[in-house]
Design an enzyme around this catalytic site. Structure first.
Site, PDB file in Angstrom:
ATOM      1  N   TYR A 176       0.856  -1.185   0.000  1.00 30.64           N
ATOM      2  CA  TYR A 176       0.000   0.000   0.000  1.00 30.64           C
ATOM      3  C   TYR A 176       0.895   1.238   0.000  1.00 30.64           C
ATOM      4  CZ  TYR A 176      -2.575  -3.777   2.317  1.00 30.64           C
ATOM      5  OH  TYR A 176      -3.105  -4.999   2.653  1.00 30.64           O
ATOM      6  N   ARG A 177       0.568   2.190  -0.839  1.00 34.38           N
ATOM      7  CA  ARG A 177       1.407   3.392  -0.885  1.00 34.38           C
ATOM      8  C   ARG A 177       1.232   4.207   0.402  1.00 34.38           C
ATOM      9  NH1 ARG A 177      -1.895   6.923  -5.458  1.00 34.38           N
ATOM     10  NH2 ARG A 177      -3.158   8.145  -4.003  1.00 34.38           N
ATOM     11  N   ARG A 189      -2.476   4.162   2.826  1.00 34.88           N
ATOM     12  CA  ARG A 189      -3.577   4.155   1.862  1.00 34.88           C
ATOM     13  C   ARG A 189      -3.923   2.709   1.472  1.00 34.88           C
ATOM     14  NH1 ARG A 189      -5.568   3.762  -2.902  1.00 34.88           N
ATOM     15  NH2 ARG A 189      -7.047   5.315  -3.673  1.00 34.88           N
ATOM     16  N   TRP A 190      -4.770   2.092   2.294  1.00 33.30           N
ATOM     17  CA  TRP A 190      -5.243   0.757   1.937  1.00 33.30           C
ATOM     18  C   TRP A 190      -6.740   0.818   1.660  1.00 33.30           C
ATOM     19  CZ3 TRP A 190      -3.022  -1.432   7.086  1.00 33.30           C
ATOM     20  CH2 TRP A 190      -3.707  -0.911   8.182  1.00 33.30           C
ATOM     21  N   LEU A 191      -7.156   0.142   0.593  1.00 34.17           N
ATOM     22  CA  LEU A 191      -8.569   0.122   0.227  1.00 34.17           C
ATOM     23  C   LEU A 191      -9.330  -0.804   1.173  1.00 34.17           C
ATOM     24  CD1 LEU A 191      -8.244   0.062  -3.649  1.00 34.17           C
ATOM     25  CD2 LEU A 191      -8.435   2.027  -2.115  1.00 34.17           C
ATOM     26  N   ARG A 194      -8.966  -4.657   1.116  1.00 27.09           N
ATOM     27  CA  ARG A 194      -7.633  -5.255   1.195  1.00 27.09           C
ATOM     28  C   ARG A 194      -7.371  -5.827   2.587  1.00 27.09           C
ATOM     29  NH1 ARG A 194      -4.203  -3.461  -2.875  1.00 27.09           N
ATOM     30  NH2 ARG A 194      -2.818  -5.112  -2.122  1.00 27.09           N
ATOM     31  N   GLY A 195      -6.459  -6.798   2.639  1.00 31.34           N
ATOM     32  CA  GLY A 195      -6.230  -7.529   3.875  1.00 31.34           C
ATOM     33  C   GLY A 195      -5.856  -6.661   5.053  1.00 31.34           C
ATOM     34  N   GLU A 238       1.524 -15.849   2.681  1.00 31.12           N
ATOM     35  CA  GLU A 238       2.434 -15.303   1.675  1.00 31.12           C
ATOM     36  C   GLU A 238       3.877 -15.691   1.977  1.00 31.12           C
ATOM     37  OE1 GLU A 238      -1.084 -12.380   1.555  1.00 31.12           O
ATOM     38  OE2 GLU A 238       0.041 -13.414   3.124  1.00 31.12           O
ATOM     39  N   ASP A 287      -1.061   8.425 -10.449  1.00 31.40           N
ATOM     40  CA  ASP A 287      -1.155   6.985 -10.220  1.00 31.40           C
ATOM     41  C   ASP A 287      -1.171   6.213 -11.528  1.00 31.40           C
ATOM     42  OD1 ASP A 287      -3.888   6.691 -11.153  1.00 31.40           O
ATOM     43  OD2 ASP A 287      -4.517   7.691  -9.316  1.00 31.40           O
TER      44      ASP A 287
END
Length: 488
Positions: A176-177, A189-191, A194-195, A238, A287
């Site tokens: 994440y940026r 900045r995580w949507l 998202r995990g 992961e 972006d």
């Protein structure tokens, strides 16, 4: 090839002529972006800027700037080999019951290999050679790129964010940026899907007044980095997947200030917390769409500690109008996606994410059609089967006589096999990337499916056209005459 850390990978790339050391001083403010962009567009090497202007920490850029280097990072020699990784993931995602004792024995080595790749926790690690805490924490000492003229601040781009939900055993890795807003603060900045964001939401529900521990690893080994962007089954961590790619277990070390485990070989690790309720406006930034995004609010990550190697390397990238590194990653990972989709939909013959489509916003699918309406089932399946395609706006489905990777073929199929009204599927109010300013509402928009397949009875009342085919005998005759004709 096995790479224990980022430096192993750098050495191998340099040996292959796939990495260039830059001795000339170059600024991380705009200049590195320009140089990396020109290099990527020419299919050039990874770049190690050894003297970034104003800093004593080298910057690694354009690392995954070609599909070949993505494949190398995943332990393969070329992109075609990534299909085998996709087949493994497809099997692990939905393992089939053995057909008999012999089949069970044949699959046993796969499960043994997965189990044997559980991460290994170590007590000492290169990423703990230097520990900076309290007032010594200063992100301004890192050569964090300022990528585009309209960007509001420097941006951490390749940080591997490590989180853990309060009710989960496994950790989550995500990229994440992160906008730098102070010497020890960035915006995460995580949507929402998202995990990391899901882990944080669960934490806030269970511990609304407690700070949430987070770590960000910079400069991990390539298998760990790429494991974070690959569609790994929920049952496989992961870190374990990175071990499978690498051929040996991922080494982790416990963070200094929390129970999170970080890659032992990382160049730099940021440790800290997110205080529930602390947010800040993020952006604008250029972006992967080729535009600046609108400002939105996200959590603030307070960096309490920086652990690092004595002489670290800072890994960075930029995003912009394709081609950029995310688009190149999409080209390579495309080969991983194909077997995963084929496991669920065996009728699919190929799947292609055109890099011009900003990595994932358009998909082209070819299939062996078997019944009326079949193409619509496949397009709906693409949207729903993998989280990676939740934001795909356009899905084109056509027959297996079409080359999904050749726009001449695809456009011909669309214009000759489609009726715009009958063969267009529109779905409203679906999840859309927050960066997609074309959608009427941030995060919510529509999707379009294009059925460019031959139509079956029940789909049309007309006699379907018969494709023109050449006479093989005439083709052979002209082949024999061609040299005498003097045409070329």
């Amino acid at each position: 090839m096995q790479y224990r850390d980022l430096r192993d990978f750098i050495r191998e790339l340099e040996k292959r002529g796939e990495l260039k050391r830059i001795q000339t001083p170059v600024s991380p403010i705009l200049e590195m972006t320009e140089i990396c962009d020109r290099t990527l567009r020419k299919g050039g090497p990874a770049l190690l800027f050894e003297k970034p202007t104003g800093f004593d920490v080298p910057v690694l850029g354009n690392l995954f700037g070609t599909p070949k280097r993505v494949a190398l990072g995943m332990g393969a020699e070329d992109v075609a080999e990534l299909r085998e990784i996709g087949k493994l993931l497809a099997f692990l995602k939905e393992p089939e019951p053995p057909k008999g004792l012999k089949d069970a024995w044949s699959k046993l080595p796969i499960f043994k290999k997965v189990i044997s790749m559980a991460p290994k926790v170590v007590k000492d690690a290169p990423c703990h050679e230097v520990i900076e805490e309290g007032e010594d924490v200063d992100l301004n000492r890192l050569p964090i790129q300022h990528c585009w003229p309209g960007d509001v601040a420097p941006l951490i781009t390749w940080g591997l964010t490590i989180t853990k939900g309060p009710n989960k055993e496994r950790q989550n890795l995500g990229i994440y940026r992160q906008q730098v807003i102070g010497r020890n603060k960035v915006i995460m900045r995580w949507l929402s899907h998202r995990g990391g964001a899901l882990d944080y939401r669960e934490w806030c529900q269970k511990y609304p007044d407690k700070p949430y521990p987070v770590c960000v690893a910079l400069g991990a080994d390539p298998a760990t980095i790429l494991g974070a962007v690959t569609p790994v089954p929920d049952t496989l961590s992961e870190y374990a997947f990175a071990g499978l790619l690498r051929g040996h277990r991922t080494e982790l070390i416990k963070a200094v200030g929390s129970d999170l485990q970080v890659p032992a070989s990382a160049e730099i690790v940021l440790e800290g917390v997110i205080h529930p309720g602390e947010t800040a406006p993020e952006g604008p930034y250029g972006d992967h769409t080729g535009y600046y995004n609108e400002v939105d609010t996200f959590p603030v990550f307070t960096v309490e500690r920086i652990t690092r190697r004595r002489e670290p390397i800072y890994h960075s990238t930029y995003t912009g109008r394709p081609p950029d590194e995310p688009a190149i990653l999409g080209v390579a990972l495309n080969e991983v996606f194909v077997p995963i989709l084929q496991k669920q939909f065996p009728e699919i013959t190929d799947f292609y994410l055109p890099p011009e489509g900003c990595s994932y916003r358009m998909a082209v699918v070819t299939m062996k059609k078997q019944y009326p309406g079949h193409a619509k089932r496949v397009m709906l399946g693409v949207w729903s089967f993998l989280r990676q395609f939740m934001y795909t706006k356009f899905v084109i489905v056509t027959d297996d006589d079409i080359n999904a990777r050749d726009w001449n073929d695809v456009i011909w199929a669309i214009t000759t096999r489609m009726d715009p009204k009958r063969d267009t599927v529109m779905i409203d109010n679906t999840p859309i990337d927050y960066l997609d300013f074309a959608s009427p509402i941030s995060g919510l928009g529509s999707k379009m499916g294009l059925d460019a397949t031959h139509k079956w009875p029940g789909e049309t009342s007309r006699e379907w056209g018969r494709a023109i085919e050449k006479d093989p005998a005439v083709v052979a005759r002209v082949d024999a005459l061609w040299g005498e004709l003097g045409i070329d």
